[in-house]
Design a protein around this motif. Structure first.
Motif, PDB file in Angstrom:
ATOM      1  N   MET A  44      51.164 104.291  82.934  1.00 32.78           N
ATOM      2  CA  MET A  44      51.090 104.414  81.480  1.00 32.78           C
ATOM      3  C   MET A  44      52.412 104.018  80.819  1.00 32.78           C
ATOM      4  O   MET A  44      52.426 103.377  79.776  1.00 32.78           O
ATOM      5  N   LEU A  45      53.501 104.406  81.440  1.00 28.10           N
ATOM      6  CA  LEU A  45      54.803 104.068  80.855  1.00 28.10           C
ATOM      7  C   LEU A  45      55.062 102.567  80.932  1.00 28.10           C
ATOM      8  O   LEU A  45      55.662 101.985  80.027  1.00 28.10           O
ATOM      9  N   ILE A  46      54.604 101.945  81.989  1.00 26.54           N
ATOM     10  CA  ILE A  46      54.738 100.489  82.087  1.00 26.54           C
ATOM     11  C   ILE A  46      53.934  99.835  80.963  1.00 26.54           C
ATOM     12  O   ILE A  46      54.405  98.909  80.289  1.00 26.54           O
ATOM     13  N   LEU A  47      52.741 100.350  80.737  1.00 23.94           N
ATOM     14  CA  LEU A  47      51.925  99.793  79.656  1.00 23.94           C
ATOM     15  C   LEU A  47      52.610  99.993  78.302  1.00 23.94           C
ATOM     16  O   LEU A  47      52.640  99.091  77.463  1.00 23.94           O
ATOM     17  N   ARG A  48      53.169 101.186  78.111  1.00 25.43           N
ATOM     18  CA  ARG A  48      53.913 101.423  76.881  1.00 25.43           C
ATOM     19  C   ARG A  48      54.979 100.351  76.695  1.00 25.43           C
ATOM     20  O   ARG A  48      55.107  99.766  75.607  1.00 25.43           O
ATOM     21  N   ASP A  49      55.709 100.063  77.758  1.00 26.44           N
ATOM     22  CA  ASP A  49      56.753  99.050  77.685  1.00 26.44           C
ATOM     23  C   ASP A  49      56.181  97.684  77.337  1.00 26.44           C
ATOM     24  O   ASP A  49      56.757  96.946  76.540  1.00 26.44           O
ATOM     25  N   CYS A  50      55.055  97.370  77.925  1.00 26.26           N
ATOM     26  CA  CYS A  50      54.421  96.080  77.628  1.00 26.26           C
ATOM     27  C   CYS A  50      54.092  95.978  76.148  1.00 26.26           C
ATOM     28  O   CYS A  50      54.306  94.942  75.516  1.00 26.26           O
ATOM     29  N   PHE A  51      53.569  97.050  75.598  1.00 31.99           N
ATOM     30  CA  PHE A  51      53.220  97.029  74.178  1.00 31.99           C
ATOM     31  C   PHE A  51      54.465  96.892  73.307  1.00 31.99           C
ATOM     32  O   PHE A  51      54.388  96.458  72.168  1.00 31.99           O
TER      33      PHE A  51
ATOM     34  N   ARG B 256      59.523  92.136  82.070  1.00 36.70           N
ATOM     35  CA  ARG B 256      60.095  91.797  83.373  1.00 36.70           C
ATOM     36  C   ARG B 256      60.296  93.010  84.268  1.00 36.70           C
ATOM     37  O   ARG B 256      60.514  94.127  83.799  1.00 36.70           O
ATOM     38  N   PHE B 257      60.231  92.746  85.541  1.00 35.09           N
ATOM     39  CA  PHE B 257      60.311  93.794  86.556  1.00 35.09           C
ATOM     40  C   PHE B 257      61.463  94.771  86.330  1.00 35.09           C
ATOM     41  O   PHE B 257      61.246  95.981  86.227  1.00 35.09           O
ATOM     42  N   ASP B 258      62.651  94.234  86.231  1.00 37.69           N
ATOM     43  CA  ASP B 258      63.810  95.112  86.094  1.00 37.69           C
ATOM     44  C   ASP B 258      63.804  95.889  84.779  1.00 37.69           C
ATOM     45  O   ASP B 258      64.341  96.992  84.696  1.00 37.69           O
ATOM     46  N   GLN B 259      63.195  95.316  83.774  1.00 35.38           N
ATOM     47  CA  GLN B 259      63.076  96.049  82.509  1.00 35.38           C
ATOM     48  C   GLN B 259      62.207  97.292  82.695  1.00 35.38           C
ATOM     49  O   GLN B 259      62.523  98.359  82.188  1.00 35.38           O
ATOM     50  N   PHE B 260      61.121  97.127  83.407  1.00 37.20           N
ATOM     51  CA  PHE B 260      60.234  98.266  83.647  1.00 37.20           C
ATOM     52  C   PHE B 260      60.954  99.344  84.453  1.00 37.20           C
ATOM     53  O   PHE B 260      60.834 100.530  84.166  1.00 37.20           O
ATOM     54  N   VAL B 261      61.683  98.899  85.463  1.00 37.45           N
ATOM     55  CA  VAL B 261      62.410  99.855  86.294  1.00 37.45           C
ATOM     56  C   VAL B 261      63.386 100.651  85.441  1.00 37.45           C
ATOM     57  O   VAL B 261      63.436 101.883  85.494  1.00 37.45           O
ATOM     58  N   GLN B 262      64.148  99.945  84.634  1.00 37.99           N
ATOM     59  CA  GLN B 262      65.127 100.617  83.774  1.00 37.99           C
ATOM     60  C   GLN B 262      64.476 101.539  82.767  1.00 37.99           C
ATOM     61  O   GLN B 262      64.849 102.696  82.620  1.00 37.99           O
ATOM     62  N   SER B 263      63.505 100.997  82.083  1.00 39.81           N
ATOM     63  CA  SER B 263      62.921 101.727  80.967  1.00 39.81           C
ATOM     64  C   SER B 263      62.132 102.958  81.383  1.00 39.81           C
ATOM     65  O   SER B 263      62.210 104.008  80.757  1.00 39.81           O
ATOM     66  N   THR B 264      61.355 102.826  82.458  1.00 38.94           N
ATOM     67  CA  THR B 264      60.517 103.961  82.850  1.00 38.94           C
ATOM     68  C   THR B 264      61.285 104.992  83.662  1.00 38.94           C
ATOM     69  O   THR B 264      60.989 106.175  83.602  1.00 38.94           O
TER      70      THR B 264
ATOM     71  N   GLU C  21      56.970  86.810  84.286  1.00 35.72           N
ATOM     72  CA  GLU C  21      56.655  87.657  83.141  1.00 35.72           C
ATOM     73  C   GLU C  21      55.351  88.391  83.386  1.00 35.72           C
ATOM     74  O   GLU C  21      54.406  87.806  83.921  1.00 35.72           O
ATOM     75  N   TYR C  22      55.309  89.626  82.969  1.00 36.52           N
ATOM     76  CA  TYR C  22      54.045  90.351  83.000  1.00 36.52           C
ATOM     77  C   TYR C  22      53.598  90.538  81.567  1.00 36.52           C
ATOM     78  O   TYR C  22      54.318  91.139  80.766  1.00 36.52           O
ATOM     79  N   VAL C  23      52.426  90.023  81.233  1.00 34.00           N
ATOM     80  CA  VAL C  23      51.950  90.184  79.860  1.00 34.00           C
ATOM     81  C   VAL C  23      50.548  90.771  79.842  1.00 34.00           C
ATOM     82  O   VAL C  23      49.748  90.563  80.750  1.00 34.00           O
TER      83      VAL C  23
END
Lengths: 112, 112
Positions: free
Chosen positions: A26-33, A38-46, A79-81
């Motif tokens: 869910m947090l990854i999806l939040r980040d996508c929205f 990018r991978f490292d962005q998800f790691v950092q953000s979540t 990129e993950y979109v």
DNA sequence: TGAGCAAAGTTCCAAATCGAAACTATAGGT
DNA sequence: ACCTATAGTTTCGATTTGGAACTTTGCTCA
């Protein structure tokens, strides 16, 4: 029972949760929205580990909720979109957002 | 990072997920909205183990999402009912329901 | 009376998953 | 040729889960 078994459950809620019923997903999806992709962005953000992020992204791509696009030039960078299907989960996140804002106000340290 | 640490996260979505961001928890809530209220009912309906259901119920009660009401007569028998706070999560479940119904149709065995 | 049963957990153990950190592989830059 | 960035993978100890049996208390009914 393992949670992947929920994917054939009679209940649509259970089937949905078999894909996105997990906090990191869910947090990854939040980040996508919010425009991260990018991978490292998800790691950092979540705050999840690379290990877990890798697994969750894989499942989201398999479920056709995210689309993995290699950058034209390089092989690694990608990129993950959100797909259209994925974008339709936004209302769920909005509800969680509103509920949290209303019922779980952040406790700031009271200045002494 | 452990997921209970999300409860002080800056993001309301993360804070919400620190309480309900787990498939079994969500399924228990689904059951509550459908009128179920007893321990064994949750175990049967969700397919989670007693062990897990016990833990999730405890957290939901602590979070003031469910109210635990001992039955007047007996000590053991009790009811778990949604609080007003809990009831406000219904829209989230509705979104998950609609999304699952639309995007994850159940695969019936094709009659041969 | 007292045997059996129901409800809500708890306990036990093995198996799966996670967290943290290090390691790998490939492309591009300088 | 070497360094950096990116996207993973690997390893290993710790935590959580699944599954089944066990506990406790009151109720039922013969």
């Amino acid at each position: 029972m393992k949670w992947t078994d929920l994917d054939e459950n009679w209940c649509p809620i259970a089937r949905t949760l078999s894909v996105v019923g997990d906090r990191w997903t869910m947090l990854i999806l939040r980040d996508c929205f919010q425009g991260l992709s990018r991978f490292d962005q998800f790691v950092q953000s979540t705050g999840a580990t690379r290990h877990v992020v890798a697994g969750r992204l894989k499942r989201l791509v398999e479920a056709d909720i995210l689309d993995k696009r290699p950058q034209a030039t390089g092989l690694k960078r990608c990129e993950y979109v959100l797909t259209d299907k994925g974008k339709e989960l936004e209302p769920a996140l909005r509800v969680l957002f509103d509920w949290g804002k209303k019922h779980l106000p952040i406790r700031r340290p009271t200045k002494t």
